[in-house]
Design a protein around this motif. Structure first.
Motif, PDB file in Angstrom:
ATOM      1  N   PHE A   5      42.899  46.713  39.478  1.00  0.00           N
ATOM      2  CA  PHE A   5      41.702  45.708  39.364  1.00  0.00           C
ATOM      3  C   PHE A   5      41.519  45.198  38.076  1.00  0.00           C
ATOM      4  CE2 PHE A   5      40.008  48.539  43.005  1.00  0.00           C
ATOM      5  CZ  PHE A   5      40.270  47.515  43.998  1.00  0.00           C
ATOM      6  N   SER A   6      42.128  45.756  36.998  1.00  0.00           N
ATOM      7  CA  SER A   6      42.354  45.408  35.765  1.00  0.00           C
ATOM      8  C   SER A   6      43.487  44.484  35.432  1.00  0.00           C
ATOM      9  CB  SER A   6      42.438  46.704  34.797  1.00  0.00           C
ATOM     10  OG  SER A   6      43.597  47.409  35.012  1.00  0.00           O
ATOM     11  N   ALA A   7      44.337  44.470  36.304  1.00  0.00           N
ATOM     12  CA  ALA A   7      45.454  43.346  36.224  1.00  0.00           C
ATOM     13  C   ALA A   7      44.956  42.054  35.941  1.00  0.00           C
ATOM     14  CB  ALA A   7      46.310  43.509  37.169  1.00  0.00           C
ATOM     15  N   GLY A   8      45.696  41.395  34.873  1.00  0.00           N
ATOM     16  CA  GLY A   8      45.404  40.028  34.424  1.00  0.00           C
ATOM     17  C   GLY A   8      46.707  39.154  34.985  1.00  0.00           C
ATOM     18  N   LYS A   9      46.627  37.931  34.699  1.00  0.00           N
ATOM     19  CA  LYS A   9      47.730  37.104  34.684  1.00  0.00           C
ATOM     20  C   LYS A   9      48.972  37.523  34.022  1.00  0.00           C
ATOM     21  CE  LYS A   9      45.064  32.673  36.686  1.00  0.00           C
ATOM     22  NZ  LYS A   9      45.119  31.499  36.429  1.00  0.00           N
ATOM     23  N   GLU A  10      48.631  37.765  32.827  1.00  0.00           N
ATOM     24  CA  GLU A  10      50.014  38.168  31.878  1.00  0.00           C
ATOM     25  C   GLU A  10      50.385  39.310  32.561  1.00  0.00           C
ATOM     26  OE1 GLU A  10      46.162  40.058  30.641  1.00  0.00           O
ATOM     27  OE2 GLU A  10      46.574  38.014  31.127  1.00  0.00           O
ATOM     28  N   ASP A  11      49.848  40.340  33.200  1.00  0.00           N
ATOM     29  CA  ASP A  11      50.612  41.480  33.705  1.00  0.00           C
ATOM     30  C   ASP A  11      51.350  41.191  35.060  1.00  0.00           C
ATOM     31  OD1 ASP A  11      49.029  43.311  32.131  1.00  0.00           O
ATOM     32  OD2 ASP A  11      47.388  43.010  33.375  1.00  0.00           O
ATOM     33  N   ILE A  12      51.041  40.087  35.568  1.00  0.00           N
ATOM     34  CA  ILE A  12      51.644  39.404  36.805  1.00  0.00           C
ATOM     35  C   ILE A  12      52.826  38.759  36.499  1.00  0.00           C
ATOM     36  CG2 ILE A  12      51.757  37.963  38.813  1.00  0.00           C
ATOM     37  CD1 ILE A  12      48.632  38.815  39.103  1.00  0.00           C
ATOM     38  N   ILE A  71      44.480  35.015  41.118  1.00  0.00           N
ATOM     39  CA  ILE A  71      43.993  36.232  41.375  1.00  0.00           C
ATOM     40  C   ILE A  71      42.743  36.015  42.182  1.00  0.00           C
ATOM     41  CG2 ILE A  71      42.874  38.257  40.235  1.00  0.00           C
ATOM     42  CD1 ILE A  71      44.684  37.865  37.675  1.00  0.00           C
ATOM     43  N   MET A  72      42.631  36.975  43.283  1.00  0.00           N
ATOM     44  CA  MET A  72      41.438  36.714  44.173  1.00  0.00           C
ATOM     45  C   MET A  72      40.198  37.640  43.862  1.00  0.00           C
ATOM     46  SD  MET A  72      42.969  34.588  45.594  1.00  0.00           S
ATOM     47  CE  MET A  72      41.729  34.290  46.847  1.00  0.00           C
ATOM     48  N   TYR A  73      39.211  36.967  44.153  1.00  0.00           N
ATOM     49  CA  TYR A  73      38.122  37.703  44.075  1.00  0.00           C
ATOM     50  C   TYR A  73      36.888  37.742  45.165  1.00  0.00           C
ATOM     51  CZ  TYR A  73      38.889  37.590  38.758  1.00  0.00           C
ATOM     52  OH  TYR A  73      39.511  37.779  37.760  1.00  0.00           O
ATOM     53  N   ASN A  74      36.195  38.717  45.377  1.00  0.00           N
ATOM     54  CA  ASN A  74      35.252  38.788  46.687  1.00  0.00           C
ATOM     55  C   ASN A  74      33.899  37.815  45.924  1.00  0.00           C
ATOM     56  OD1 ASN A  74      36.342  40.558  48.175  1.00  0.00           O
ATOM     57  ND2 ASN A  74      35.581  42.174  46.793  1.00  0.00           N
ATOM     58  N   PRO A  75      33.115  37.389  46.991  1.00  0.00           N
ATOM     59  CA  PRO A  75      32.216  36.335  46.707  1.00  0.00           C
ATOM     60  C   PRO A  75      31.074  37.083  45.588  1.00  0.00           C
ATOM     61  CG  PRO A  75      32.215  36.440  49.297  1.00  0.00           C
ATOM     62  CD  PRO A  75      33.456  37.587  48.473  1.00  0.00           C
ATOM     63  N   ASP A  76      31.183  38.404  45.436  1.00  0.00           N
ATOM     64  CA  ASP A  76      30.154  39.039  44.469  1.00  0.00           C
ATOM     65  C   ASP A  76      30.848  39.159  43.092  1.00  0.00           C
ATOM     66  OD1 ASP A  76      32.046  41.085  44.584  1.00  0.00           O
ATOM     67  OD2 ASP A  76      30.910  42.214  45.963  1.00  0.00           O
ATOM     68  N   ARG A 102      37.243  41.636  41.989  1.00  0.00           N
ATOM     69  CA  ARG A 102      38.494  41.542  42.202  1.00  0.00           C
ATOM     70  C   ARG A 102      39.008  42.233  43.546  1.00  0.00           C
ATOM     71  NH1 ARG A 102      42.260  41.272  36.649  1.00  0.00           N
ATOM     72  NH2 ARG A 102      40.724  39.861  35.528  1.00  0.00           N
ATOM     73  N   THR A 103      39.682  41.704  44.427  1.00  0.00           N
ATOM     74  CA  THR A 103      40.109  42.184  45.563  1.00  0.00           C
ATOM     75  C   THR A 103      41.537  43.200  45.533  1.00  0.00           C
ATOM     76  OG1 THR A 103      41.495  40.030  46.403  1.00  0.00           O
ATOM     77  CG2 THR A 103      39.195  40.153  46.740  1.00  0.00           C
ATOM     78  N   GLY A 104      42.066  43.070  44.342  1.00  0.00           N
ATOM     79  CA  GLY A 104      43.480  43.591  44.398  1.00  0.00           C
ATOM     80  C   GLY A 104      44.621  42.838  45.010  1.00  0.00           C
ATOM     81  N   GLU A 105      44.167  41.535  45.355  1.00  0.00           N
ATOM     82  CA  GLU A 105      45.046  40.598  45.824  1.00  0.00           C
ATOM     83  C   GLU A 105      45.402  39.233  44.868  1.00  0.00           C
ATOM     84  OE1 GLU A 105      44.766  39.414  49.731  1.00  0.00           O
ATOM     85  OE2 GLU A 105      45.044  41.415  50.687  1.00  0.00           O
ATOM     86  N   TYR A 142      51.738  50.707  43.284  1.00  0.00           N
ATOM     87  CA  TYR A 142      52.801  50.174  43.876  1.00  0.00           C
ATOM     88  C   TYR A 142      52.334  48.903  44.577  1.00  0.00           C
ATOM     89  CZ  TYR A 142      52.193  51.499  48.831  1.00  0.00           C
ATOM     90  OH  TYR A 142      51.687  51.855  50.020  1.00  0.00           O
ATOM     91  N   ILE A 143      53.057  47.990  44.332  1.00  0.00           N
ATOM     92  CA  ILE A 143      52.542  46.435  45.018  1.00  0.00           C
ATOM     93  C   ILE A 143      53.258  45.898  46.127  1.00  0.00           C
ATOM     94  CG2 ILE A 143      52.150  44.118  44.231  1.00  0.00           C
ATOM     95  CD1 ILE A 143      50.704  46.134  42.357  1.00  0.00           C
ATOM     96  N   GLU A 144      52.532  45.617  47.125  1.00  0.00           N
ATOM     97  CA  GLU A 144      53.488  45.225  48.191  1.00  0.00           C
ATOM     98  C   GLU A 144      53.251  43.575  48.180  1.00  0.00           C
ATOM     99  OE1 GLU A 144      52.238  47.333  52.020  1.00  0.00           O
ATOM    100  OE2 GLU A 144      50.230  47.415  50.956  1.00  0.00           O
ATOM    101  N   LEU A 145      54.206  42.980  48.683  1.00  0.00           N
ATOM    102  CA  LEU A 145      54.605  41.435  48.638  1.00  0.00           C
ATOM    103  C   LEU A 145      54.722  41.018  49.971  1.00  0.00           C
ATOM    104  CD1 LEU A 145      57.287  41.264  45.568  1.00  0.00           C
ATOM    105  CD2 LEU A 145      54.705  41.119  45.484  1.00  0.00           C
TER     106      LEU A 145
END
Length: 367
Positions: free
Chosen positions: A285-292, A308-313, A316-319, A345-348
């Motif tokens: 949840f702490s990952a930013g664009k630079e990490d990706i 990076i995806m966010y919930n309505p509240d 971050r969603t983790g996606e 570990y990241i799923e693609l």
């Protein structure tokens, strides 16, 4: 030897955990109408800065991830000490504890209390706590029945709940089939549902990443009533195999098809169509664009191509969605599937501009 788990017990009726099994039966039979006694005062509620819409998730259940492999139901109860616990369901994969569990609470507002335990420790492991749904909980019960060995106490304790759960699961018009013969083709599945209207182009056979049939398939009926009626074929045989049916969603179907490979023409060569878009799941949840960008450091990806995806509240969603300069680059980047970013570990998944647009309009993203 003293266990490293909290040794105190916050629930006088839990004892050795046997009470939880009977509560599971009651919660499945009565849906969300069963609630445990008034919660104790041992849990402190600190209001969060956002205001979740409780009415959108009326069934009070949370999912836990990252549990120690020696974890027991009573350890989860201790973790939520002070809340009313209706059921704790530890989940398994391949006969081994998965490190995940579902916890049904006595009242909807207690979900907010439980979420405050996110990233708190059980033993030496920090545990993640997520909102869940009745549908996910019932699916987990069904999976537990099929995971457990025939005749085992664990299987027997869940068996009735398994059937009740299927009856109560919400229908979207789509069913998942499990246990198909690997030689089964679309025509065989249409024949299996011969008493129902099912078009061949609404049958989707799922494949493993190596292009072999997984034994699963998804079928799309005209609507929820039709798929509910088709559940009468649950555990009927196709060839020499009995086939299990589960109500499912379009999202689960799309993910399963995209994760493996699909055939556009029956009997043709398996292929996946890459459009240059990949979806990432399981991000810290702490990952930013630079990490990706660093995760895909073998490729040139401008930060503007990462969503990076966010919930309505606002959480971050983790996606995230990543747009590559060429479809071939996205295809090559699939070698990073299940690699780690930080401790996760990241799923693609193969994605598309349409899926990105839907995600942006549905849940939102920070561009």
């Amino acid at each position: 030897m003293y266990s490293y788990y909290n040794s105190s017990r916050g629930y006088g009726d839990l004892g050795d955990g046997q009470e939880l099994g009977s509560k599971r039966q009651r919660v499945v039979e009565q849906g969300s109408s069963y609630y445990a006694p008034t919660p104790g005062s041992g849990f402190t509620y600190n209001p969060t800065p956002y205001s979740p819409q409780v009415s959108q998730n009326p069934f009070p259940v949370v999912r836990l991830r990252g549990l120690p492999f020696g974890c027991k139901e009573t350890d989860v109860s201790d973790f939520f000490q002070g809340l009313s616990i209706v059921d704790v369901l530890l989940t398994h994969k391949g006969g081994r504890f998965s490190g995940e569990a579902y916890c049904v609470l006595g009242y909807q507002h207690q979900v907010e209390y439980a979420l405050q335990r996110n990233r708190q420790n059980i033993g030496r492991r920090y545990v993640e706590v997520f909102r869940s749904t009745r549908h996910e909980y019932y699916k987990a019960i069904a999976s537990e029945v099929t995971e457990a060995p025939s005749g085992s106490p664990h299987r027997n304790s869940c068996a009735k709940s398994y059937d009740e759960a299927k009856d109560l699961m919400e229908h979207s018009g789509i069913l998942r089939l499990r246990g198909l013969p690997y030689s089964a083709i679309k025509g065989d599945i249409v024949e299996f549902f011969k008493d129902f209207v099912l078009l061949e182009d609404k049958v989707h056979i799922a494949y493993n990443s190596d292009g072999r049939p997984s034994g699963d398939a998804f079928v799309e009926f005209a609507g929820p009533e039709e798929s509910k009626a088709a559940m009468s074929m649950d555990r009927k045989t196709l060839g020499s195999r009995y086939v299990e049916l589960f109500p499912t969603s379009k999202q689960e179907m799309v993910e399963a098809i995209a994760k493996g490979r699909k055939v556009d023409v029956e009997g043709g060569e398996p292929s996946v169509v890459h459009t240059g878009f990949l979806r990432m799941r399981g991000l810290p949840f702490s990952a930013g664009k630079e990490d990706i960008v660093d995760f895909f450091k073998e490729f040139v990806i401008p930060e503007d191509n990462i969503h990076i995806m966010y919930n309505p509240d606002g959480r971050r969603t983790g996606e995230a969605f990543v747009m590559f300069s060429k479809p071939d680059h996205a295809k090559a980047a699939m070698t990073k599937d299940r690699k780690t970013l930080g401790s996760r570990y990241i799923e693609l998944f193969v994605s598309s501009p349409q899926e990105l647009d839907e995600a942006l309009s549905g849940s939102g993203a920070r561009r």
